[in-house]
Design a protein around this motif. Structure first.
Motif: not given
Length: 316
Positions: A189, A186, A272, A71-72, A74-76, A15, A19
């Motif tokens: 998840k 998020s 998304t 990646r964490y 960008s997704e957390s 990524p 975020k």
């Protein structure tokens, strides 16, 4: 190891949109890029000995760990990333040290020209700095204070606490219904991935989810009120003769903004957002959705559905 090297070269993507902690993650991604570009040369020039293979495996593992961290971020959850700013900073430093250590181990096992190139990269590593964003850091500090108060006052937040929550949401750009829904997703998840042994993390995530569910409307209304105040100020600053022109301009801009939103929303709904965010009639991302008496959710188009209530009301 040839297969492992091929995987590093063929799959360098990670990524590039984060975020939270964008500056730190961008700095780390640059370091990873430097190694990925030179990795095929290192793999091809490594000595055929156990120590060389071990060093190359260590470097490859360090690259994978750095990618996982990126990646964490960008997704957390934005809120959880802000709360754990110090931990993310520590992980960035640890990741950089592992990458640098791997390069130094390889450096003495490759030809002179390649060793010189690695030396230049190591120098860049030593000069790299990870600096947290001050606004995000402050947002994390305020969020942690809310968590501490919430341990004993979760049923009734005072005015100061609600204002603090709105400040955190504003600095993390959680100021729209879609942004809050994505943030809640998020957090859910993260909760699914937390093991039973980490009850403290579960408690934190559940409380963050509780705050968003209970105060989402107030956060959104705050943003709407601020926007309305700006618009009113702009109209008040003009003379009476220009009121009609300004109103017409405002209506045109509103229509254009709505069209831009619809186009962007279509992409989001496909890329998304889950199926429940789409209107069952038009299959498009719902704009200002309502829930009718039967419990089904629809988007309002050109009118109001009677005996229904807005989706934002269900967040209360």
């Amino acid at each position: 190891m040839g297969v492992a090297a091929a995987q590093v070269v063929d799959n360098p993507c990670y990524p590039t949109s984060f975020k939270v902690h964008h500056v730190m993650c961008t700095e780390l991604s640059k370091l990873v890029d430097r190694i990925i570009k030179i990795f095929p040369k290192i793999e091809a020039a490594r000595p055929r000995c156990s120590s060389g293979i071990k060093a190359l495996c260590s470097l490859n593992s360090a690259i994978d760990k750095a990618k996982l961290l990126l990646r964490y971020c960008s997704e957390s959850s934005k809120l959880y990333l802000a709360i754990t700013t110090d931990a993310i900073l520590s992980r960035c430093h640890k990741s950089k040290n592992l990458l640098e250590q791997g390069l130094c181990q390889i450096q003495s096992m490759v030809p002179v020209m390649l060793a010189f190139e690695i030396t230049q990269i190591v120098d860049d590593f030593q000069a790299a700095k990870f600096i947290p964003d001050e606004f995000e850091k402050e947002a994390g500090k305020v969020a942690r204070e809310l968590l501490q108060r919430g341990a004993t006052e979760s049923d009734s937040m005072g005015y100061a606490e609600i204002r603090a929550l709105k400040t955190v949401a504003s600095r993390l750009h959680l100021t729209s219904l879609i942004a809050i829904l994505i943030e809640k997703r998020s957090i859910k998840k993260l909760l699914e991935k937390v093991g039973d042994s980490d009850q403290q993390k579960k408690k934190i995530l559940r409380y963050l989810l509780y705050l968003l569910r209970k105060y989402a409307n107030q956060i959104i209304e705050e943003q709407t009120d601020n926007t309305n105040d700006l618009n009113e100020g702009a109209f008040a600053s003009n003379g009476p003769s220009t009121d009609s022109m300004q109103a017409h301009s405002f209506n045109v801009e509103s229509c254009m903004e709505r069209k831009r939103y619809d186009a962007h929303a279509d992409k989001l709904s496909i890329a998304t957002l889950p199926e429940e965010f789409k209107c069952p009639i038009s299959s498009r991302l719902m704009y200002d959705p309502v829930i009718i008496a039967s419990g089904q959710t629809f988007a309002v188009v050109g009118g109001i559905i009677r005996d229904g209530r807005r989706l934002s009301d269900s967040l209360r």
